[in-house]
Design an enzyme around this catalytic site. Structure first.
Site, PDB file in Angstrom:
ATOM      1  N   LYS A   9      84.172   2.917  31.148  1.00 45.90           N
ATOM      2  CA  LYS A   9      84.641   2.763  32.520  1.00 45.90           C
ATOM      3  C   LYS A   9      85.788   1.732  32.591  1.00 45.90           C
ATOM      4  O   LYS A   9      86.071   1.052  31.599  1.00 45.90           O
ATOM      5  CB  LYS A   9      83.447   2.373  33.399  1.00 45.90           C
ATOM      6  CG  LYS A   9      82.345   3.471  33.427  1.00 45.90           C
ATOM      7  CD  LYS A   9      81.213   3.114  34.398  1.00 45.90           C
ATOM      8  CE  LYS A   9      80.156   4.219  34.443  1.00 45.90           C
ATOM      9  NZ  LYS A   9      79.089   3.910  35.456  1.00 45.90           N
ATOM     10  N   TYR A  49      80.085  13.205  39.637  1.00 43.94           N
ATOM     11  CA  TYR A  49      78.968  12.536  40.311  1.00 43.94           C
ATOM     12  C   TYR A  49      78.477  13.351  41.509  1.00 43.94           C
ATOM     13  O   TYR A  49      78.089  12.776  42.532  1.00 43.94           O
ATOM     14  CB  TYR A  49      79.394  11.138  40.758  1.00 43.94           C
ATOM     15  CG  TYR A  49      79.468  10.114  39.631  1.00 43.94           C
ATOM     16  CD1 TYR A  49      78.370   9.873  38.797  1.00 43.94           C
ATOM     17  CD2 TYR A  49      80.621   9.362  39.409  1.00 43.94           C
ATOM     18  CE1 TYR A  49      78.430   8.935  37.773  1.00 43.94           C
ATOM     19  CE2 TYR A  49      80.682   8.410  38.386  1.00 43.94           C
ATOM     20  CZ  TYR A  49      79.580   8.193  37.569  1.00 43.94           C
ATOM     21  OH  TYR A  49      79.633   7.254  36.570  1.00 43.94           O
ATOM     22  N   ASN A 117      78.993  -1.498  35.114  1.00 48.25           N
ATOM     23  CA  ASN A 117      78.066  -1.307  33.988  1.00 48.25           C
ATOM     24  C   ASN A 117      78.717  -0.646  32.782  1.00 48.25           C
ATOM     25  O   ASN A 117      78.047  -0.200  31.877  1.00 48.25           O
ATOM     26  CB  ASN A 117      76.783  -0.593  34.442  1.00 48.25           C
ATOM     27  CG  ASN A 117      77.052   0.771  35.044  1.00 48.25           C
ATOM     28  OD1 ASN A 117      78.167   1.281  34.960  1.00 48.25           O
ATOM     29  ND2 ASN A 117      76.035   1.363  35.635  1.00 48.25           N
ATOM     30  N   HIS A 120      79.229   5.214  30.639  1.00 46.24           N
ATOM     31  CA  HIS A 120      78.480   6.353  31.166  1.00 46.24           C
ATOM     32  C   HIS A 120      77.934   7.148  29.991  1.00 46.24           C
ATOM     33  O   HIS A 120      78.540   7.195  28.924  1.00 46.24           O
ATOM     34  CB  HIS A 120      79.395   7.268  31.990  1.00 46.24           C
ATOM     35  CG  HIS A 120      78.779   8.606  32.296  1.00 46.24           C
ATOM     36  ND1 HIS A 120      77.866   8.765  33.324  1.00 46.24           N
ATOM     37  CD2 HIS A 120      78.900   9.818  31.685  1.00 46.24           C
ATOM     38  CE1 HIS A 120      77.466  10.042  33.331  1.00 46.24           C
ATOM     39  NE2 HIS A 120      78.092  10.702  32.358  1.00 46.24           N
ATOM     40  N   GLU A 131      79.201  18.210  32.194  1.00 43.78           N
ATOM     41  CA  GLU A 131      80.210  17.149  32.221  1.00 43.78           C
ATOM     42  C   GLU A 131      81.321  17.396  31.197  1.00 43.78           C
ATOM     43  O   GLU A 131      82.493  17.100  31.456  1.00 43.78           O
ATOM     44  CB  GLU A 131      79.533  15.791  31.987  1.00 43.78           C
ATOM     45  CG  GLU A 131      78.610  15.406  33.149  1.00 43.78           C
ATOM     46  CD  GLU A 131      77.740  14.176  32.876  1.00 43.78           C
ATOM     47  OE1 GLU A 131      77.901  13.531  31.807  1.00 43.78           O
ATOM     48  OE2 GLU A 131      76.894  13.856  33.738  1.00 43.78           O
TER      49      GLU A 131
HETATM   50  P1  ADP Z   1      73.623   6.060  35.236  1.00 42.96           P
HETATM   51  O1  ADP Z   1      75.096   5.731  35.110  1.00 42.96           O
HETATM   52  O2  ADP Z   1      72.770   5.039  34.548  1.00 42.96           O
HETATM   53  O3  ADP Z   1      73.292   7.481  34.858  1.00 42.96           O
HETATM   54  P2  ADP Z   1      73.361   6.908  38.009  1.00 42.96           P
HETATM   55  O4  ADP Z   1      73.678   8.290  37.535  1.00 42.96           O
HETATM   56  O5  ADP Z   1      72.156   6.718  38.856  1.00 42.96           O
HETATM   57  O6  ADP Z   1      73.259   5.885  36.793  1.00 42.96           O
HETATM   58  O7  ADP Z   1      74.590   6.338  38.844  1.00 42.96           O
HETATM   59  C1  ADP Z   1      75.909   6.575  38.415  1.00 42.96           C
HETATM   60  C2  ADP Z   1      76.735   5.295  38.557  1.00 42.96           C
HETATM   61  O8  ADP Z   1      76.838   4.950  39.926  1.00 42.96           O
HETATM   62  C3  ADP Z   1      76.117   4.068  37.909  1.00 42.96           C
HETATM   63  O9  ADP Z   1      76.385   3.964  36.536  1.00 42.96           O
HETATM   64  C4  ADP Z   1      76.785   2.963  38.678  1.00 42.96           C
HETATM   65  O10 ADP Z   1      78.122   2.750  38.207  1.00 42.96           O
HETATM   66  C5  ADP Z   1      76.844   3.540  40.073  1.00 42.96           C
HETATM   67  N1  ADP Z   1      75.666   3.169  40.872  1.00 42.96           N
HETATM   68  C6  ADP Z   1      74.412   3.686  40.770  1.00 42.96           C
HETATM   69  N2  ADP Z   1      73.576   3.129  41.650  1.00 42.96           N
HETATM   70  C7  ADP Z   1      74.317   2.230  42.347  1.00 42.96           C
HETATM   71  C8  ADP Z   1      74.026   1.316  43.415  1.00 42.96           C
HETATM   72  N3  ADP Z   1      72.809   1.229  43.954  1.00 42.96           N
HETATM   73  N4  ADP Z   1      75.036   0.537  43.858  1.00 42.96           N
HETATM   74  C9  ADP Z   1      76.277   0.620  43.347  1.00 42.96           C
HETATM   75  N5  ADP Z   1      76.621   1.465  42.341  1.00 42.96           N
HETATM   76  C10 ADP Z   1      75.661   2.248  41.841  1.00 42.96           C
HETATM   77 MG    MG Z   2      73.806   9.294  35.731  1.00 41.71          MG
END
Ligand code: ADP
Ligand code: MG
Length: 138
Positions: A9, A49, A117, A120, A131
């Site tokens: 990212k 997403y 974070n 991905h 994807e």
């Molecule tokens: P992951 O990336 O671990 O698969 P998700 O698919 O649930 O997690 O969410 C996609 C991305 O959206 C996350 O990596 C993060 O960057 C963002 N995200 C998820 N939940 C939140 C939240 N509650 N607040 C802000 N950003 C979020």
């Molecule tokens: Mg995810």
């Protein structure tokens, strides 16, 4: 053998941690199969997403992912999808497992819930196929 999709990212690229992420992928024994650097668009993020479009924090995801260039790639290996998710750590960096990429390098969440974070990874074999088509399909 499985193939999964990873993204470094904007914060990972900006902080100079792309090499570290690639090193962890390769050190784990995975084989890189595709890689490219690009600036994401709202359109491609909405596809990627699509399950999160209705979430109240979707605008935070969008702002974050559009902050700068990202690196998108794929790699193959045994149990690649699940192993990469474990290597990344859970979504919230504050809760990520010791030694995972998100625990070691990611930032947040802050008082607004904003988190960076860094990486991905597809969360299932089906998601990986979907994807890969979004980012690398014709
Ligand atoms: P992951 O990336 O671990 O698969 P998700 O698919 O649930 O997690 O969410 C996609 C991305 O959206 C996350 O990596 C993060 O960057 C963002 N995200 C998820 N939940 C939140 C939240 N509650 N607040 C802000 N950003 C979020
Ligand atoms: Mg995810």
């Amino acid at each position: 053998m499985q193939e999964t999709l990873f993204i470094i990212k904007p914060d990972g690229v900006e902080r100079g941690l792309a090499g570290e992420v690639l090193r962890r992928i390769e050190r784990r024994g995975f084989k890189l199969t595709r890689i490219k650097m690009l600036q994401a668009s709202k359109e491609i993020l909405a596809k990627h997403y699509e399950d999160l479009l209705e979430k109240p924090f979707y605008h935070q995801i969008e702002t974050y992912m559009l902050e700068g260039p990202i690196i998108v790639g794929t790699f193959t290996g045994s149990d690649a999808v699940k192993t990469w998710r474990k290597t990344m750590g859970v979504t919230n960096p504050a809760e990520a497992e010791l030694g995972s990429i998100r625990a070691d390098f990611a930032q947040g969440p802050d008082e607004n819930g904003d988190m960076r974070n860094m990486v991905h990874g597809s969360d299932s074999v089906e998601a990986a196929k979907r994807e890969i088509e979004i980012w690398f399909g014709e």
